[in-house]
Write an enzyme that holds these catalytic residues in place. Structure first.
Site, PDB file in Angstrom:
ATOM      1  N   CYS A  77       0.870  -1.178   0.000  1.00 33.23           N
ATOM      2  CA  CYS A  77       0.000   0.000   0.000  1.00 33.23           C
ATOM      3  C   CYS A  77       0.908   1.228   0.000  1.00 33.23           C
ATOM      4  O   CYS A  77       1.739   1.373   0.907  1.00 33.23           O
ATOM      5  CB  CYS A  77      -0.861  -0.033   1.257  1.00 33.23           C
ATOM      6  SG  CYS A  77      -1.859   1.437   1.505  1.00 33.23           S
ATOM      7  N   CYS A 195      -0.954   4.183  -6.185  1.00 35.24           N
ATOM      8  CA  CYS A 195      -1.837   3.475  -5.246  1.00 35.24           C
ATOM      9  C   CYS A 195      -1.941   2.057  -5.802  1.00 35.24           C
ATOM     10  O   CYS A 195      -2.114   1.880  -7.014  1.00 35.24           O
ATOM     11  CB  CYS A 195      -3.210   4.140  -5.211  1.00 35.24           C
ATOM     12  SG  CYS A 195      -4.498   3.137  -4.437  1.00 35.24           S
TER      13      CYS A 195
END
Ligand code: DGL
Length: 268
Positions: A77, A195
């Site tokens: 992440c 992302c």
């Protein structure tokens, strides 16, 4: 260097299913290594949270993964890497691998320097504002050659589509297009994905925005392999490929075995 038994698993986590984009690359590189994945979907999206919250979630999830005997953790992440990986390294002794947008293409790819090319970077809001990302920008793009965009809902749209696929894929594309509106017609030829949810729909993003996307997932998997090999003396390359990985969703509160075949089926 860590000294551990062979065949201990690698742990990965994300706020949701975004880290699957890294998990599938790690599996391609090391198909016999068991992988364990935690999706912190009860607390998603991280991109809208405070850094201290994301750090506390990081601590809790890493403790859970250690309980499963992982040898290392991939913080799959960008947002959690930006605000929590230093915190994790201070608090745990196992190795961590993080992910950040591949901004260095600006310096490595000569073709991006000419007038016909223009890059944009897409991140979550928290990631885009984080000190770590601002430092990365300052270091790798001091002249602000790229354009920078944050998307508050993009990761959530992708997450929802995974669990509840639209009857018609065009409906999902229309939602993405609406969210991506600030980036449309800005002349970008390349989009740096910041992302981990975004590479899961890379083809669709490229189609909507008519550009080439740049994902960091393969280099992150390479780094993960290097570190794993330094931890586990003999990594078996001849073993049977694992067909499944263990998956925990904090929203569902249960462990499941998921098949890697899932990545051939989704997205369409
Ligand atoms: N997949 C995560 C990332 O790479 C973030 C999604 C979220 O906002 O939770 O930043």
């Amino acid at each position: 260097m860590c000294s551990v038994r062979q065949h201990q698993p690698i742990g990965l986590y994300d706020s949701g299913i975004g880290g699957f984009s890294i998990l599938r690359e790690v599996h391609n590189l090391m198909p016999s290594v068991p992988l364990i994945y935690v999706a912190d979907d009860a607390h998603a999206p991280y991109g809208e949270k405070q850094p201290s919250f994301v750090q506390e979630r990081a601590r809790t999830i890493v403790e859970q993964l250690l309980h499963e005997k992982v040898v290392m953790v991939v913080v799959a992440c960008n947002t959690a890497t930006a605000v929590a990986i230093d915190f994790l390294r201070q608090n745990f002794t196992i190795p961590f691998v993080g992910v950040e947008p591949y901004l260095n293409v600006l310096n490595k790819w000569p073709q991006l320097s000419d007038d016909r090319h223009k890059t944009a970077v897409a991140t979550t809001v928290l990631m885009g504002q984080s000190a770590r990302f601002l430092e990365l920008r300052h270091r790798l793009d001091p002249q602000n050659r790229s354009m920078y965009f944050t998307f508050p809902n993009l990761a959530t749209l992708i997450e929802e589509e995974f669990y509840h696929p639209s009857a018609n894929f065009a409906d999902f594309e229309a939602k993405l297009e609406q969210e991506l509106a600030p980036l449309k017609d800005k002349g970008a030829s390349h989009l740096i994905l910041g992302c981990t949810h975004y590479p899961l729909v890379q083809n669709t993003l490229e189609k909507i925005l008519k550009l080439k996307a740049i994902s960091p997932c393969r280099p992150v998997a390479n780094r993960c392999q290097e570190i794993y090999q330094s931890c586990v003396k003999q990594v078996r390359t001849d073993g049977d490929p694992t067909r499944t990985f263990r998956f925990f969703s904090t929203k569902q509160g249960t462990w499941k075995e998921l098949s890697f075949d899932l990545f051939h089926q989704w997205p369409k």
